[in-house]
Write a protein that holds these residues in place. Structure first.
Motif, PDB file in Angstrom:
ATOM      1  N   THR A 136      -2.979 -20.546  36.684  1.00  0.00           N
ATOM      2  CA  THR A 136      -2.102 -19.913  35.694  1.00  0.00           C
ATOM      3  C   THR A 136      -2.944 -19.039  34.778  1.00  0.00           C
ATOM      4  O   THR A 136      -4.127 -19.324  34.539  1.00  0.00           O
ATOM      5  CB  THR A 136      -1.344 -20.955  34.843  1.00  0.00           C
ATOM      6  OG1 THR A 136      -2.260 -21.925  34.341  1.00  0.00           O
ATOM      7  CG2 THR A 136      -0.263 -21.657  35.649  1.00  0.00           C
ATOM      8  N   ALA A 137      -2.346 -17.976  34.275  1.00  0.00           N
ATOM      9  CA  ALA A 137      -3.068 -17.051  33.408  1.00  0.00           C
ATOM     10  C   ALA A 137      -2.120 -16.353  32.447  1.00  0.00           C
ATOM     11  O   ALA A 137      -0.930 -16.172  32.743  1.00  0.00           O
ATOM     12  CB  ALA A 137      -3.802 -16.005  34.246  1.00  0.00           C
ATOM     13  N   GLY A 138      -2.654 -15.989  31.291  1.00  0.00           N
ATOM     14  CA  GLY A 138      -1.844 -15.267  30.322  1.00  0.00           C
ATOM     15  C   GLY A 138      -2.713 -14.411  29.419  1.00  0.00           C
ATOM     16  O   GLY A 138      -3.902 -14.704  29.228  1.00  0.00           O
ATOM     17  N   ARG A 139      -2.119 -13.355  28.893  1.00  0.00           N
ATOM     18  CA  ARG A 139      -2.858 -12.491  27.973  1.00  0.00           C
ATOM     19  C   ARG A 139      -2.720 -13.015  26.548  1.00  0.00           C
ATOM     20  O   ARG A 139      -1.600 -13.253  26.073  1.00  0.00           O
ATOM     21  CB  ARG A 139      -2.343 -11.045  28.042  1.00  0.00           C
ATOM     22  CG  ARG A 139      -3.260 -10.060  27.321  1.00  0.00           C
ATOM     23  CD  ARG A 139      -2.785  -8.622  27.441  1.00  0.00           C
ATOM     24  NE  ARG A 139      -2.585  -8.176  28.799  1.00  0.00           N
ATOM     25  CZ  ARG A 139      -3.560  -7.849  29.659  1.00  0.00           C
ATOM     26  NH1 ARG A 139      -4.826  -7.909  29.276  1.00  0.00           N
ATOM     27  NH2 ARG A 139      -3.282  -7.460  30.893  1.00  0.00           N
ATOM     28  N   ILE A 140      -3.836 -13.191  25.886  1.00  0.00           N
ATOM     29  CA  ILE A 140      -3.834 -13.732  24.530  1.00  0.00           C
ATOM     30  C   ILE A 140      -3.265 -12.709  23.545  1.00  0.00           C
ATOM     31  O   ILE A 140      -3.738 -11.570  23.485  1.00  0.00           O
ATOM     32  CB  ILE A 140      -5.267 -14.137  24.119  1.00  0.00           C
ATOM     33  CG1 ILE A 140      -5.785 -15.253  25.040  1.00  0.00           C
ATOM     34  CG2 ILE A 140      -5.297 -14.586  22.656  1.00  0.00           C
ATOM     35  CD1 ILE A 140      -7.262 -15.566  24.868  1.00  0.00           C
ATOM     36  N   VAL A 141      -2.241 -13.113  22.804  1.00  0.00           N
ATOM     37  CA  VAL A 141      -1.614 -12.194  21.850  1.00  0.00           C
ATOM     38  C   VAL A 141      -1.647 -12.716  20.410  1.00  0.00           C
ATOM     39  O   VAL A 141      -1.200 -12.035  19.491  1.00  0.00           O
ATOM     40  CB  VAL A 141      -0.154 -11.875  22.249  1.00  0.00           C
ATOM     41  CG1 VAL A 141      -0.116 -11.189  23.613  1.00  0.00           C
ATOM     42  CG2 VAL A 141       0.707 -13.122  22.245  1.00  0.00           C
ATOM     43  N   GLU A 142      -2.159 -13.925  20.220  1.00  0.00           N
ATOM     44  CA  GLU A 142      -2.230 -14.495  18.870  1.00  0.00           C
ATOM     45  C   GLU A 142      -3.348 -15.530  18.796  1.00  0.00           C
ATOM     46  O   GLU A 142      -3.422 -16.419  19.642  1.00  0.00           O
ATOM     47  CB  GLU A 142      -0.887 -15.146  18.509  1.00  0.00           C
ATOM     48  CG  GLU A 142      -0.865 -15.817  17.147  1.00  0.00           C
ATOM     49  CD  GLU A 142       0.488 -16.454  16.827  1.00  0.00           C
ATOM     50  OE1 GLU A 142       1.415 -16.323  17.658  1.00  0.00           O
ATOM     51  OE2 GLU A 142       0.609 -17.075  15.765  1.00  0.00           O
ATOM     52  N   THR A 143      -4.208 -15.391  17.792  1.00  0.00           N
ATOM     53  CA  THR A 143      -5.305 -16.346  17.595  1.00  0.00           C
ATOM     54  C   THR A 143      -5.446 -16.666  16.105  1.00  0.00           C
ATOM     55  O   THR A 143      -4.913 -15.955  15.246  1.00  0.00           O
ATOM     56  CB  THR A 143      -6.658 -15.774  18.070  1.00  0.00           C
ATOM     57  OG1 THR A 143      -6.966 -14.606  17.300  1.00  0.00           O
ATOM     58  CG2 THR A 143      -6.638 -15.409  19.548  1.00  0.00           C
TER      59      THR A 143
END
Length: 213
Positions: free
Chosen positions: A48-55
């Motif tokens: 699974t993979a996702g683009r980080i949009v909040e840290t």
DNA sequence: CTGACGATTCACT
DNA sequence: GTGAATCGTCAGC
């Protein structure tokens, strides 16, 4: 940012971030640089993979919002004092597993919390893990949901992000500096004045970003 | 050993 | 908007 075009097949053209990325002194720089990067989990035969949009950045012993505030060192937080590039996963409210990235050199307990991602691969697996029926924006919005969808649990604490189990990579997706906005962190009211610091970074306008609209 | 609580989410009014 | 869920962690006794 298209949802799952490959149904869980490894994304092409990813360059894994190395130790140098994590081992830097300014945790804010790292938290900001993580926006737009891709987090990948690969275990139990599932990708699974996702683009980080909040840290969110947690600035060590001087940060009242940090678990390591005042130099507090416990069994749970020990990993924050370790080398950069390790995972720090802890249980919140007895239910949610929150995923953090340890940064800076040993004995400097900096960390970055990943609060939201946009799904890129393995959405069917994410749906199965979360028990959701449809892939709406709540699938990976908020730190609890991110970990759940990616399959990250407290047992992954101490896992190196330089290996192939959990790692962060770039696909050179272009992010303009002005697209990244800094705001106060969420859920840290107990931190007094430090709760107002602009240590949260979001990809402006992205629907997966948590918090009220 | 005990009690209070959390870097949250979701269902319900 | 309000409150429940749920349990490991941590400070204090």
């Amino acid at each position: 940012m298209q949802p799952d075009m490959n149904n869980g097949v490894a994304l092409p053209h990813l360059q894994k971030l190395g130790y140098e990325f994590y081992n830097r002194t300014n945790v804010l720089t790292i938290a900001k640089a993580l926006i737009g990067k891709i987090i990948v989990t690969h275990f139990d035969g599932q990708y699974t993979a996702g683009r980080i949009v909040e840290t969110e950045a947690y600035n060590g012993i001087i940060d009242k919002a940090s678990h390591a505030y005042g130099g507090r060192r416990t069994n749970r937080t020990e990993v924050m004092y370790q080398q950069a590039g390790l995972a720090y996963v802890y249980l919140c409210y007895g239910i949610h597993h929150l995923f953090n990235i340890v940064t800076n050199e040993q004995d400097t307990p900096h960390a970055v919390l990943v609060r939201a991602v946009a799904p890129l691969a393995g959405i069917p697996v994410m749906l199965e893990r979360t028990g959701k029926k449809k892939a709406d924006y709540t699938l990976t919005r908020g730190p609890g949901n991110v970990s759940k969808a990616l399959g990250i649990v407290t047992g992954h604490t101490g896992q190196s992000l330089l290996g192939d189990v959990i790692y962060i990579a770039t696909d050179n997706f272009p992010i303009k500096p002005r697209e990244i906005v800094a705001t106060p962190r969420i859920g840290v009211d107990y931190a007094g004045a430090d709760a107002l610091l602009p240590y949260r970074f979001i990809l402006k306008g992205n629907p997966y970003v948590s918090g009220k609209k």
